[in-house]
Enzyme design. Sequence first.
Site, PDB file in Angstrom:
ATOM      1  N   SER A 185       3.653  68.133  -7.748  1.00  0.00           N
ATOM      2  CA  SER A 185       4.450  68.075  -8.974  1.00  0.00           C
ATOM      3  C   SER A 185       5.943  68.095  -8.620  1.00  0.00           C
ATOM      4  CB  SER A 185       4.042  69.219  -9.903  1.00  0.00           C
ATOM      5  OG  SER A 185       4.469  68.978 -11.217  1.00  0.00           O
ATOM      6  N   HIS A 197      -3.967  68.537 -13.571  1.00  0.00           N
ATOM      7  CA  HIS A 197      -2.691  68.564 -12.854  1.00  0.00           C
ATOM      8  C   HIS A 197      -2.708  69.573 -11.710  1.00  0.00           C
ATOM      9  CE1 HIS A 197       1.501  67.986 -12.110  1.00  0.00           C
ATOM     10  NE2 HIS A 197       1.823  69.208 -12.445  1.00  0.00           N
TER      11      HIS A 197
END
Length: 254
Positions: free
Chosen positions: A84, A234
């Site tokens: 990320s 995620h």
Amino acid sequence: MKLNFKKTGQGEPLIILHGLFGSADNWFSIAKELESDFTLFLLDQRNHGDSPQSEDWNYDVMAEDLKEFMEDQQIDSAFLMGHSMGGKTAMNFAMRYPEKVRKLIVADIAPRFYPLHHQHILEGLNAIPIETLKSRKEADDILSQHIKIPGIRQFLLKSLGRGDNGGFVWKINLPVITEKIANVGEALETDNTFSKPTLFMGGENSDYIRSEDKKEIESLFPNSHIIYIKNAGHWLHAEQPIAVVETVKAFFKK
């Protein structure tokens, strides 16, 4: 900036960068499964974990923090992986200093611009009265009014620590992150390309790496490919750790 880090394992160096609101500890269980193959360096990025806090917070300074770390540790080049926000730092670093990166893994992020989408998290964290907070349960109760998923709250509250006076403190620099959150979504701005082997590792149930991102990824990283970890969102390293470990080993060791 001198970043806090954890070192473990033996073998060729592998540096791992966590994502927004995270810390080096988020990757420790993954590192334990890799330490027979690599010397791992798990970094706290600035304004996170036990690293120093600063008003300056963007990918330029975070990439330079990594360069300084490698120089301090006398690491000429290393395998590099970032998740990320850490993936964006890793991409920026690879473009600036390709000679320092042997291979690159970018976990669930693309080079493109991302609009603001963390506002409810920031609202929840800022609603916690840190100076008068009595317990973690009180913090969780307040945060639950903004974030319904217990696992996400548990992840975020890992940044809740104890100060020298025994009271609660944030390990993240919450005021600066709140003020400059837009910096996290910035696109990778560069005229360079990174031609060494690169793996974009997405979560099958995440929309962070989309099919329409492929063209831009291939233009910036011509020696790259994209895979998706099944049944993962995620936070793929927390949801499917075995698959992530196997993927990392296969890519870096081949």
